[in-house]
Design a protein around this motif. Sequence first.
Motif, mmCIF file in Angstrom:
data_model
loop_
_atom_site.group_PDB
_atom_site.id
_atom_site.type_symbol
_atom_site.label_atom_id
_atom_site.label_comp_id
_atom_site.label_asym_id
_atom_site.label_seq_id
_atom_site.Cartn_x
_atom_site.Cartn_y
_atom_site.Cartn_z
ATOM 1 N N PHE A 287 17.021 0.073 -66.411
ATOM 2 C CA PHE A 287 18.365 -0.244 -65.919
ATOM 3 C C PHE A 287 18.573 -1.754 -65.849
ATOM 4 O O PHE A 287 19.626 -2.268 -66.239
ATOM 5 N N ASP B 51 20.669 1.051 -68.475
ATOM 6 C CA ASP B 51 20.587 2.505 -68.638
ATOM 7 C C ASP B 51 19.173 2.965 -68.299
ATOM 8 O O ASP B 51 18.234 2.724 -69.057
ATOM 9 N N GLU B 52 19.019 3.635 -67.164
ATOM 10 C CA GLU B 52 17.690 4.065 -66.729
ATOM 11 C C GLU B 52 17.080 5.104 -67.661
ATOM 12 O O GLU B 52 15.858 5.280 -67.701
ATOM 13 N N HIS B 53 17.929 5.792 -68.436
ATOM 14 C CA HIS B 53 17.409 6.806 -69.352
ATOM 15 C C HIS B 53 16.609 6.195 -70.500
ATOM 16 O O HIS B 53 15.887 6.917 -71.208
ATOM 17 N N ARG C 67 23.876 -2.432 -71.943
ATOM 18 C CA ARG C 67 25.089 -1.626 -72.039
ATOM 19 C C ARG C 67 25.594 -1.320 -70.638
ATOM 20 O O ARG C 67 24.832 -1.336 -69.670
ATOM 21 N N SER C 68 26.867 -1.048 -70.548
ATOM 22 C CA SER C 68 27.453 -0.683 -69.263
ATOM 23 C C SER C 68 28.574 0.304 -69.502
ATOM 24 O O SER C 68 29.269 0.234 -70.521
ATOM 25 N N HIS C 69 28.739 1.229 -68.574
ATOM 26 C CA HIS C 69 29.843 2.179 -68.639
ATOM 27 C C HIS C 69 30.992 1.653 -67.790
ATOM 28 O O HIS C 69 30.801 1.318 -66.618
ATOM 29 N N VAL D 246 31.437 2.986 -73.176
ATOM 30 C CA VAL D 246 30.202 2.209 -73.239
ATOM 31 C C VAL D 246 30.494 0.863 -73.897
ATOM 32 O O VAL D 246 31.082 0.804 -74.979
#
Length: 215
Positions: free
Chosen positions: A126, A131-133, A164-166, A210
């Motif tokens: 993150f 993004d922790e995924h 990246r960010s949502h 995104v």
Amino acid sequence: MKKYKIQPGDTLSAIALREYGTSMLFSVIAIQNHLLDPDVIHAGDELLIPYVTFRHRFAGENSTAARLAVTERYYGGDPDAQLIWEIVNGVAQKPIAKGAWLLIPDLADVGHHTVVAGETLPGLAFDWYGDEHLARMIELANHLPFQHVPAPGDILVVPKLNRRSHARGDTLAAMCRHEYGDVDDLQTRVDVVVAANNIADPDAIVSNQVVYFPS
């Protein structure tokens, strides 16, 4: 961001194709360097080249052979690397549309991070990528098992990939301020983000869109 000295015969489109995998991102370089006419550059001048994750256009049909060809081209056939780019693009065990643009993380020009107490791979993913995924990408790049728990002092390879960010209802300017801080050239950063993401209208960012941030 790196510096590049313009060579005889260079064009911004050719530089963008070499750096980003698509000539369409020439405007990223033009905006960053405040070029009034992107068709006019001079050999010997120096450009700032923002880091934008390399793009690959998936021109073939969705098949095991086509995926292997992508992996072979950029990573020499490493099966872990194949899963890395599949995870980054959300296509692991999912079909890839013909003509889709894929992000190709850089596993050669990488950084390194020494783990400190309390850090986890999802937390680092993150912090590094938004993004922790993408913790699984870190595991694969370091040849670690699934859901690995790092120990303080471990040294991790940090794959190169844009954060990246949502979008959550923020303006693009607010998102850039959060990402880059209160920098003097914030508007330039916003314009570069617009160009790198092919955003048609920066005032019309939709919720959960995104956005990738060049560095």
